[in-house]
Design a protein around this motif. Structure first.
Motif, short mmCIF file in Angstrom:
data_model
loop_
_atom_site.label_atom_id
_atom_site.label_comp_id
_atom_site.label_asym_id
_atom_site.label_seq_id
_atom_site.Cartn_x
_atom_site.Cartn_y
_atom_site.Cartn_z
N ILE A 151 0.81 -1.22 0.00
CA ILE A 151 0.00 0.00 0.00
C ILE A 151 0.85 1.27 0.00
CG2 ILE A 151 -0.32 0.04 2.52
CD1 ILE A 151 -3.04 0.97 -0.01
N ASP A 152 1.96 1.30 0.77
CA ASP A 152 2.80 2.51 0.81
C ASP A 152 3.38 2.79 -0.57
OD1 ASP A 152 2.42 1.51 3.33
OD2 ASP A 152 4.48 1.77 3.99
N MET A 153 3.86 1.75 -1.21
CA MET A 153 4.45 1.91 -2.54
C MET A 153 3.37 2.28 -3.56
SD MET A 153 6.89 -0.81 -4.55
CE MET A 153 7.98 -0.95 -3.14
N ARG A 154 2.20 1.69 -3.43
CA ARG A 154 1.08 2.01 -4.33
C ARG A 154 0.72 3.48 -4.21
NH1 ARG A 154 -3.95 -1.24 -2.95
NH2 ARG A 154 -2.29 -2.74 -2.60
N LYS A 155 0.66 4.00 -3.00
CA LYS A 155 0.34 5.42 -2.79
C LYS A 155 1.41 6.32 -3.42
CE LYS A 155 -2.41 5.03 1.41
NZ LYS A 155 -2.49 5.34 2.85
N GLU A 156 2.66 5.94 -3.23
CA GLU A 156 3.77 6.72 -3.80
C GLU A 156 3.71 6.71 -5.33
OE1 GLU A 156 8.63 6.55 -4.05
OE2 GLU A 156 7.65 5.56 -2.37
#
Length: 115
Positions: free
Chosen positions: A94-99
């Motif tokens: 999720i963190d990478m997806r948001k970035e």
């Protein structure tokens, strides 16, 4: 539209391949950049932002006359990727997806030549 998307994506690939830009990008940011190039004009209707604004089109109203087409392309791309068969981010944390989404939104909105 499809040929334009492929041409822009191919040109970006050549820039990434033939320069040192890739050394400055993480693999997921490079992917987000390439995906941005591919979808930056998705569902383009052949009109300009000015036309959309001057005719008070539903898109112009939806996006408050601000980068109307670019906002539409971006939203359309992410709506399409909500389909499980098109979700290229489904296995991405999720963190990478948001970035990656943040980078893609920035890249696609930057294609508004009036800005």
């Amino acid at each position: 539209n499809f040929q334009h998307a492929v041409a822009v994506t191919h040109f970006l690939f050549l820039i990434l391949r033939d320069t040192e830009v890739l050394q400055k990008l993480s693999p997921h940011n490079a992917f987000a950049l390439m995906l941005s190039a591919l979808v930056h004009d998705v569902d383009h209707r052949g009109r300009t932002n000015l036309y959309e604004i001057n005719t008070s089109s539903s898109l112009a109203i939806l996006y408050n006359d601000q980068s109307v087409l670019e906002n539409h392309h971006c939203a359309t791309a992410f709506l399409l990727m909500q389909n499980p068969t098109m979700n290229v981010f489904k296995n991405t944390p999720i963190d990478m997806r948001k970035e990656m989404r943040k980078m893609m939104v920035s890249c696609i909105l930057a294609t508004d030549m009036s800005k």
